[in-house]
Design a protein around this motif. Structure first.
Motif, PDB file in Angstrom:
ATOM      1  N   PHE A  33       0.846  -1.193   0.000  1.00 15.36           N
ATOM      2  CA  PHE A  33       0.000   0.000   0.000  1.00 15.36           C
ATOM      3  C   PHE A  33       0.878   1.238   0.000  1.00 15.36           C
ATOM      4  O   PHE A  33       1.854   1.314   0.748  1.00 15.36           O
ATOM      5  CB  PHE A  33      -0.880   0.039   1.258  1.00 15.36           C
ATOM      6  N   ASP A  34       0.500   2.193  -0.841  1.00 15.69           N
ATOM      7  CA  ASP A  34       1.237   3.448  -0.854  1.00 15.69           C
ATOM      8  C   ASP A  34       0.696   4.392   0.229  1.00 15.69           C
ATOM      9  O   ASP A  34       1.279   5.409   0.517  1.00 15.69           O
ATOM     10  CB  ASP A  34       1.093   4.130  -2.225  1.00 15.69           C
ATOM     11  N   ILE A  35      -0.456   4.046   0.784  1.00 18.44           N
ATOM     12  CA  ILE A  35      -1.098   4.943   1.749  1.00 18.44           C
ATOM     13  C   ILE A  35      -1.420   4.173   3.034  1.00 18.44           C
ATOM     14  O   ILE A  35      -1.592   2.956   2.998  1.00 18.44           O
ATOM     15  CB  ILE A  35      -2.428   5.487   1.170  1.00 18.44           C
ATOM     16  N   ASP A  36      -1.465   4.894   4.145  1.00 16.32           N
ATOM     17  CA  ASP A  36      -1.761   4.231   5.418  1.00 16.32           C
ATOM     18  C   ASP A  36      -3.192   4.487   5.862  1.00 16.32           C
ATOM     19  O   ASP A  36      -3.776   3.699   6.575  1.00 16.32           O
ATOM     20  CB  ASP A  36      -0.826   4.759   6.522  1.00 16.32           C
ATOM     21  N   LYS A  37      -3.733   5.626   5.431  1.00 15.59           N
ATOM     22  CA  LYS A  37      -5.024   6.043   5.953  1.00 15.59           C
ATOM     23  C   LYS A  37      -5.852   6.717   4.860  1.00 15.59           C
ATOM     24  O   LYS A  37      -5.311   7.416   4.004  1.00 15.59           O
ATOM     25  CB  LYS A  37      -4.767   7.040   7.097  1.00 15.59           C
ATOM     26  N   LEU A  38      -7.143   6.467   4.924  1.00 12.84           N
ATOM     27  CA  LEU A  38      -8.057   7.123   3.987  1.00 12.84           C
ATOM     28  C   LEU A  38      -9.117   7.853   4.795  1.00 12.84           C
ATOM     29  O   LEU A  38      -9.669   7.282   5.727  1.00 12.84           O
ATOM     30  CB  LEU A  38      -8.753   6.070   3.124  1.00 12.84           C
ATOM     31  N   THR A  39      -9.371   9.089   4.439  1.00  9.54           N
ATOM     32  CA  THR A  39     -10.450   9.795   5.140  1.00  9.54           C
ATOM     33  C   THR A  39     -11.478  10.283   4.120  1.00  9.54           C
ATOM     34  O   THR A  39     -11.156  10.468   2.941  1.00  9.54           O
ATOM     35  CB  THR A  39      -9.918  11.020   5.912  1.00  9.54           C
ATOM     36  N   LEU A  40     -12.692  10.503   4.603  1.00  3.18           N
ATOM     37  CA  LEU A  40     -13.751  10.991   3.724  1.00  3.18           C
ATOM     38  C   LEU A  40     -13.435  12.389   3.208  1.00  3.18           C
ATOM     39  O   LEU A  40     -13.704  12.722   2.065  1.00  3.18           O
ATOM     40  CB  LEU A  40     -15.082  11.022   4.477  1.00  3.18           C
ATOM     41  N   LYS A  41     -12.806  13.170   4.083  1.00  4.72           N
ATOM     42  CA  LYS A  41     -12.501  14.569   3.747  1.00  4.72           C
ATOM     43  C   LYS A  41     -11.572  14.638   2.522  1.00  4.72           C
ATOM     44  O   LYS A  41     -11.772  15.460   1.625  1.00  4.72           O
ATOM     45  CB  LYS A  41     -11.848  15.232   4.969  1.00  4.72           C
ATOM     46  N   ASP A  42     -10.570  13.751   2.515  1.00  4.30           N
ATOM     47  CA  ASP A  42      -9.620  13.760   1.391  1.00  4.30           C
ATOM     48  C   ASP A  42     -10.229  13.195   0.115  1.00  4.30           C
ATOM     49  O   ASP A  42      -9.629  13.266  -0.957  1.00  4.30           O
ATOM     50  CB  ASP A  42      -8.380  12.921   1.738  1.00  4.30           C
ATOM     51  N   SER A  43     -11.396  12.574   0.244  1.00  2.00           N
ATOM     52  CA  SER A  43     -11.980  11.895  -0.910  1.00  2.00           C
ATOM     53  C   SER A  43     -12.919  12.785  -1.726  1.00  2.00           C
ATOM     54  O   SER A  43     -13.281  12.422  -2.840  1.00  2.00           O
ATOM     55  CB  SER A  43     -12.777  10.668  -0.439  1.00  2.00           C
TER      56      SER A  43
ATOM     57  N   ILE B  93     -29.125   3.601  -4.176  1.00  2.00           N
ATOM     58  CA  ILE B  93     -28.899   4.686  -3.202  1.00  2.00           C
ATOM     59  C   ILE B  93     -28.189   4.146  -1.961  1.00  2.00           C
ATOM     60  O   ILE B  93     -27.195   4.705  -1.500  1.00  2.00           O
ATOM     61  CB  ILE B  93     -30.237   5.369  -2.816  1.00  2.00           C
ATOM     62  N   ILE B  94     -28.689   2.997  -1.465  1.00  2.00           N
ATOM     63  CA  ILE B  94     -28.058   2.416  -0.261  1.00  2.00           C
ATOM     64  C   ILE B  94     -26.601   2.073  -0.542  1.00  2.00           C
ATOM     65  O   ILE B  94     -25.708   2.345   0.263  1.00  2.00           O
ATOM     66  CB  ILE B  94     -28.819   1.151   0.199  1.00  2.00           C
ATOM     67  N   THR B  95     -26.360   1.479  -1.715  1.00  2.00           N
ATOM     68  CA  THR B  95     -24.989   1.073  -2.048  1.00  2.00           C
ATOM     69  C   THR B  95     -24.069   2.287  -2.094  1.00  2.00           C
ATOM     70  O   THR B  95     -22.936   2.226  -1.610  1.00  2.00           O
ATOM     71  CB  THR B  95     -24.956   0.325  -3.395  1.00  2.00           C
ATOM     72  N   LEU B  96     -24.577   3.386  -2.651  1.00  2.00           N
ATOM     73  CA  LEU B  96     -23.737   4.597  -2.709  1.00  2.00           C
ATOM     74  C   LEU B  96     -23.394   5.060  -1.294  1.00  2.00           C
ATOM     75  O   LEU B  96     -22.235   5.382  -1.004  1.00  2.00           O
ATOM     76  CB  LEU B  96     -24.457   5.707  -3.481  1.00  2.00           C
ATOM     77  N   LEU B  97     -24.393   5.051  -0.413  1.00  2.00           N
ATOM     78  CA  LEU B  97     -24.145   5.486   0.966  1.00  2.00           C
ATOM     79  C   LEU B  97     -23.146   4.555   1.660  1.00  2.00           C
ATOM     80  O   LEU B  97     -22.200   5.022   2.301  1.00  2.00           O
ATOM     81  CB  LEU B  97     -25.468   5.530   1.758  1.00  2.00           C
ATOM     82  N   VAL B  98     -23.371   3.241   1.504  1.00  2.00           N
ATOM     83  CA  VAL B  98     -22.443   2.275   2.122  1.00  2.00           C
ATOM     84  C   VAL B  98     -21.041   2.466   1.531  1.00  2.00           C
ATOM     85  O   VAL B  98     -20.038   2.479   2.246  1.00  2.00           O
ATOM     86  CB  VAL B  98     -22.930   0.821   1.895  1.00  2.00           C
ATOM     87  N   ALA B  99     -21.001   2.650   0.206  1.00  2.00           N
ATOM     88  CA  ALA B  99     -19.712   2.785  -0.486  1.00  2.00           C
ATOM     89  C   ALA B  99     -18.945   4.001   0.014  1.00  2.00           C
ATOM     90  O   ALA B  99     -17.722   3.958   0.159  1.00  2.00           O
ATOM     91  CB  ALA B  99     -19.950   2.890  -1.984  1.00  2.00           C
ATOM     92  N   ILE B 100     -19.659   5.080   0.292  1.00  2.00           N
ATOM     93  CA  ILE B 100     -18.972   6.291   0.786  1.00  2.00           C
ATOM     94  C   ILE B 100     -18.523   6.087   2.234  1.00  2.00           C
ATOM     95  O   ILE B 100     -17.407   6.422   2.604  1.00  2.00           O
ATOM     96  CB  ILE B 100     -19.887   7.525   0.639  1.00  2.00           C
ATOM     97  N   MET B 101     -19.408   5.452   3.017  1.00  2.00           N
ATOM     98  CA  MET B 101     -19.078   5.282   4.439  1.00  2.00           C
ATOM     99  C   MET B 101     -17.964   4.253   4.677  1.00  2.00           C
ATOM    100  O   MET B 101     -17.267   4.295   5.670  1.00  2.00           O
ATOM    101  CB  MET B 101     -20.333   4.886   5.210  1.00  2.00           C
ATOM    102  N   ILE B 102     -17.829   3.336   3.724  1.00  2.00           N
ATOM    103  CA  ILE B 102     -16.849   2.263   3.908  1.00  2.00           C
ATOM    104  C   ILE B 102     -15.410   2.733   3.594  1.00  2.00           C
ATOM    105  O   ILE B 102     -14.433   2.087   3.996  1.00  2.00           O
ATOM    106  CB  ILE B 102     -17.245   1.028   3.050  1.00  2.00           C
ATOM    107  N   VAL B 103     -15.305   3.879   2.907  1.00  2.00           N
ATOM    108  CA  VAL B 103     -13.992   4.371   2.467  1.00  2.00           C
ATOM    109  C   VAL B 103     -12.923   4.367   3.578  1.00  2.00           C
ATOM    110  O   VAL B 103     -11.835   3.828   3.401  1.00  2.00           O
ATOM    111  CB  VAL B 103     -14.117   5.764   1.790  1.00  2.00           C
ATOM    112  N   PRO B 104     -13.223   4.922   4.785  1.00  2.00           N
ATOM    113  CA  PRO B 104     -12.171   4.936   5.817  1.00  2.00           C
ATOM    114  C   PRO B 104     -11.727   3.540   6.275  1.00  2.00           C
ATOM    115  O   PRO B 104     -10.641   3.394   6.836  1.00  2.00           O
ATOM    116  CB  PRO B 104     -12.848   5.683   6.987  1.00  2.00           C
ATOM    117  N   PHE B 105     -12.565   2.520   6.033  1.00  2.00           N
ATOM    118  CA  PHE B 105     -12.218   1.165   6.508  1.00  2.00           C
ATOM    119  C   PHE B 105     -11.623   0.279   5.405  1.00  2.00           C
ATOM    120  O   PHE B 105     -11.276  -0.864   5.646  1.00  2.00           O
ATOM    121  CB  PHE B 105     -13.469   0.473   7.073  1.00  2.00           C
TER     122      PHE B 105
END
Lengths: 501, 147
Positions: free
Chosen positions: A232-242, A370-382
């Protein structure tokens, strides 16, 4: 107007608490399984099929549809972050997604992928809503002759197009048909090809076959890559950076819209699934896009085109599946098998005989999107944690799911035996380069094809000319011949081109 | 000779299956009687086609290089068979615990904590989904029944 009313009644079905949670659960599981490298959407849907047992047919199929649909989202994550496509449709996403992630903007790549998947999927579902009933009405003109020709086209288009060697596609297709002939003859009701075994009287059970041929074969194959290290080139992902900037949002809209329409069109065609959808959408963007020549260097337009294309194709594939009973891909075949398992017969009459169910599924796709989009956005940090699960740790877990799932199909060890045999057979097929999806497609479609073929010949008193006398059937037979002969035509053209003069 | 043995195994097997379907279809289930196709009609046609295509496949496979097989490919199969046999003896969930823990601890060399935690989560999920939710009546095993 009638369509709107029916769609609204579909929403009433889709939005009951049970169905809503089934769609949400399916979306969550689908995205999770799709994101895990090495499983893929086909094996993912196959492994999760036994989970739908608990529900009534409508809820079960709504969950399965959400699973299938959300898998497309998840498949792109490992492609973007690791350059390992979770599934073949995600191959094109990685071309720009991974360079973008390597440039320090993995969140933007993921967000673009999610938003474009949503746009493409929405276009696909809208078009499905409009053309689905029309396609079904057209399908009502199909008698046994036309249905036989249609089934043959559906089987061959996938079998012949997949892989480099059409002969292997043919072998896979024919094996699938033969497997379906075991058990009771659908026309006479007499048992056949049971070889004296009471277990084979009811044929080869669908769930253990699917779980084995896609899931367990994958486990055996995983043994080759179990020590592959993931960098991995990155250690952390945040919603803000996305989050995308306004300029980036405007840049992704045209390719997402264009690819949404093209992807849907491709998805509706039998045999051309999400992979073709993403591939052609990306190529279109390369040719027509404002900065098409820059694609492949980490452009959001490339990610948008590929993802909108594959999700639109996945949604569009529901049109022939529900209206004509022909799945456009291997995953679609699993879905069709699920419908048949619940005693539902997808085809022209489904819209008339089961409108609540059919429109419930279509409406649930809007909800799932719609649900998938919400889950997909929320799952980003994990995501980093999910993708860090090593392949070698997944081997015993998936094996356990395969064993439990195939046992639960009919509460018998027979299911496990079928699963193991199918897994070993599927592994050998993969190793020798034989495509598995056509086998499953043929297995699912063969009973309908046989029934109609025998009826057609009974009508014509054994004359095959009946397939050329009916206009729709004649067109389909022409298409069939073109598909079957295309390798020969390609070879002839290639030989002429290679001649010195 | 080695090439012949490996790459042609699958199409040779499918050719044999096709032949069986033709013979059994025609001799046991029938072809055409009183203007109606019989139960063997469709399977015999498909069997014949499979036989023909498989022969073509055998010929084309001879030109191809054989794929590589590893001894490790056998391990998940043996482990799955072992787990099923153990399940018959001690029950499904104890066999599951043994299998997942054993695989992770002794084959993959994970430490006790990781192997134990993964086994615990997997078992809880499987128990919850298949036994509690789906109410699948898994066999409790011969030993438990004896006790």
């Amino acid at each position: 107007m009638e369509t709107v009313e029916l769609l609204l009644s579909g929403f009433a079905t889709a939005l009951t608490i049970q169905n809503f949670f089934a769609a949400a659960f399916g979306a969550f599981l689908g995205i999770l399984v799709g994101a895990m490298p090495g499983i893929g959407s086909l094996a993912g849907v196959a492994l999760l099929l036994p989970l739908t047992f608990k529900f009534n047919p409508t809820t079960g199929i709504i969950m399965l549809s959400a699973l299938y649909y959300s898998n497309m989202y998840g498949g792109s994550y490992s492609s973007i972050l690791l350059n390992i496509p979770g599934d073949t449709p995600a191959v094109m996403t990685g071309l720009d997604g991974h360079p973008l992630a390597s440039q320090g903007r993995p969140g933007v790549a993921l967000f673009t992928s999610n938003i474009s998947s949503f746009i493409g999927g929405t276009i696909g579902i809208l078009i499905l809503t409009i053309i689905g009933p029309g396609l079904a009405r057209f399908g009502l003109h199909f008698g046994p002759v036309e249905m036989t020709a249609l089934m043959a086209v559906a089987m061959t288009s996938l079998g012949w197009l997949l892989g480099d060697n059409p002969i292997r596609g043919m072998v896979a297709t024919l094996i699938g048909i033969l497997m379906a002939t075991m058990g009771f003859d659908a026309v006479t009701g007499l048992p056949r090809f049971d070889f004296g075994s009471i277990y084979l009287l009811s044929g080869i059970p669908f769930i253990p076959l699917v779980v084995g041929i896609f899931g367990f074969s994958q486990v055996i194959e995983m043994m080759e890559k179990r020590n592959t290290a993931r960098g991995f080139d990155i250690d952390k992902l945040t919603l803000k950076d996305s989050l995308l900037t306004k300029a980036e949002t405007l840049r992704i809209l045209p390719p997402a819209l264009r690819s949404g329409f093209l992807g849907t069109l491709i998805g509706v065609l039998p045999g051309a699934g999400a992979t073709t959808g993403s591939f052609l959408s990306y190529l279109m963007e390369k040719r027509l896009g404002k900065d098409g020549h820059k694609l492949g260097t980490g452009r959001v337009e490339g990610v948008a085109a590929a993802e909108a294309g594959n999700n639109a194709a996945a949604a569009g594939a529901f049109a022939p599946l529900l209206s004509l009973g022909i799945p456009g891909s291997g995953t679609g075949a699993v879905l069709l098998g699920g419908l048949l398992m619940y005693g539902l017969n997808p085809g022209p009459r489904l819209f008339q005989t089961q409108p609540e169910f059919t429109w419930g599924i279509i409406a649930s796709l809007y909800v799932a999107n719609i649900i998938t989009l919400l889950v997909a956005i929320m799952i980003v940090p994990f995501l980093i944690k999910i993708l860090k699960v090593p392949v070698k740790m997944m081997i015993p877990i998936i094996t356990t799911i395969c064993i439990m799932g195939s046992y639960s199909a009919n509460n018998s060890l027979y299911g496990i035996i079928i699963m193991l045999i199918a897994g070993i057979f599927g592994f050998f097929m993969k190793k020798f380069g034989y495509p598995i999806a056509p086998l499953l497609l043929a297995y699912v479609l063969a009973p309908t094809m046989e029934k109609n073929f025998r009826q057609a010949l009974q009508i014509s008193d054994g004359s095959m000319m009946i397939f050329l006398q009916k206009p729709i059937a004649a067109v389909l037979v022409g298409f069939l011949l073109l598909t079957v002969l295309s390798p020969v035509i390609r070879w002839v053209i290639g030989s002429i081109k290679n001649q010195p003069n | 000779m080695k090439r012949l043995k490996t790459r042609t195994i699958l199409p040779a097997l499918t050719a044999l299956i096709g032949l069986v379907w033709v013979i059994v279809g025609l001799t046991k289930y029938g072809w055409w009687v009183e203007g109606r196709p019989q139960s063997g009609f469709f399977p015999a046609i498909i069997g014949g086609l499979l036989l023909f295509v498989s022969i073509l496949a055998v010929m084309s496979e001879m030109k191809e290089n054989p794929p590589q097989f590893l001894i490790t490919h056998l391990y998940p199969i043996l482990a799955a068979v072992g787990m099923v046999l153990a399940a018959l003896l001690i029950g499904f969930f104890p066999a599951l615990i043994l299998y997942v823990f054993g695989w992770l601890k002794w084959y993959e060399k994970y430490n006790l904590f990781t192997a134990g935690l993964t086994t615990g989560i997997t078992t809880a999920l499987m128990y919850g989904v298949f036994y509690v939710w789906l109410r699948v009546p898994f066999p409790t095993g011969i030993l438990v029944e004896l006790l």
